[in-house]
Design an enzyme around this catalytic site. Structure first.
Site, mmCIF file in Angstrom:
data_model
loop_
_atom_site.group_PDB
_atom_site.id
_atom_site.type_symbol
_atom_site.label_atom_id
_atom_site.label_comp_id
_atom_site.label_asym_id
_atom_site.label_seq_id
_atom_site.Cartn_x
_atom_site.Cartn_y
_atom_site.Cartn_z
ATOM 1 N N ARG A 5 0.988 -1.217 0.120
ATOM 2 C CA ARG A 5 0.008 -0.054 0.137
ATOM 3 C C ARG A 5 0.855 1.188 -0.026
ATOM 4 N NH1 ARG A 5 -1.171 3.282 4.655
ATOM 5 N NH2 ARG A 5 -3.328 3.434 3.913
ATOM 6 N N LEU A 47 -4.304 -3.224 -0.413
ATOM 7 C CA LEU A 47 -4.152 -2.350 -1.935
ATOM 8 C C LEU A 47 -4.553 -1.078 -1.745
ATOM 9 C CD1 LEU A 47 -4.602 -5.761 -3.881
ATOM 10 C CD2 LEU A 47 -2.396 -4.808 -3.307
ATOM 11 N N GLU A 48 -3.905 -0.057 -2.120
ATOM 12 C CA GLU A 48 -4.497 1.080 -2.283
ATOM 13 C C GLU A 48 -4.002 1.710 -3.627
ATOM 14 O OE1 GLU A 48 -3.432 3.889 0.976
ATOM 15 O OE2 GLU A 48 -4.875 5.338 0.150
ATOM 16 N N CYS A 49 -4.626 2.548 -4.204
ATOM 17 C CA CYS A 49 -4.502 2.829 -5.643
ATOM 18 C C CYS A 49 -3.995 2.083 -6.488
ATOM 19 C CB CYS A 49 -3.419 4.024 -5.318
ATOM 20 S SG CYS A 49 -4.047 5.638 -4.592
ATOM 21 N N VAL A 50 -4.493 1.093 -6.611
ATOM 22 C CA VAL A 50 -4.221 -0.229 -7.560
ATOM 23 C C VAL A 50 -5.441 -0.329 -8.355
ATOM 24 C CG1 VAL A 50 -3.760 -2.543 -7.697
ATOM 25 C CG2 VAL A 50 -2.770 -1.183 -5.736
#
Length: 131
Positions: A5, A47-50
């Site tokens: 992340r 998971l961030e900005c995926v």
């Protein structure tokens, strides 16, 4: 706990909240990294900005839960920062955030609406997902 992340350090390194894994080479590396984290004992992956497709791919290959922030509704669970949920973030609202307080007018109702929308897979929708 291990996670893939963007954290405060990576925000500084990357110069902001930038989508990771759009290029095939980077996506493949992230899948390998997620598998390595699981093998090393991680009990959850965040998971961030995926992109949603990559998040779905990672979720499919892992045995541990995958939690998404803006990564589509194909992960095992969702997180939304409370300040974003209530629209009280200072100076920046990520594309994938939704102001549930503006929609409901009440903090308790906003949280209840968030839970309802996540459980029904209404949130995150396309407008609140990294493509």
């Amino acid at each position: 706990m291990c996670s893939l992340r963007l954290n405060a350090q990576s925000v500084n390194i990357f110069g902001g909240y930038k989508v990771q894994g759009r290029e095939q080479e980077n996506a493949d590396r992230m899948v390998k990294d997620a598998l390595a984290l699981q093998e090393a004992g991680a009990q959850i992956i965040l998971l961030e900005c995926v992109p949603a497709g990559l998040a779905a791919r990672i979720t499919e290959v892992l045995d541990v839960p995958v939690i998404g922030i803006g990564a589509g509704n194909q992960t095992d669970g969702q997180i939304l920062v409370m300040h974003d949920m209530f629209g009280i973030s200072a100076n920046y609202m990520p594309k994938f955030s939704k102001n549930f307080l503006a929609e409901t007018g009440d903090m308790r109702k906003a949280v209840a609406k968030y839970i309802e929308d996540v459980e029904s897979a209404a949130f995150p929708d396309d407008a609140h997902t990294i493509a």
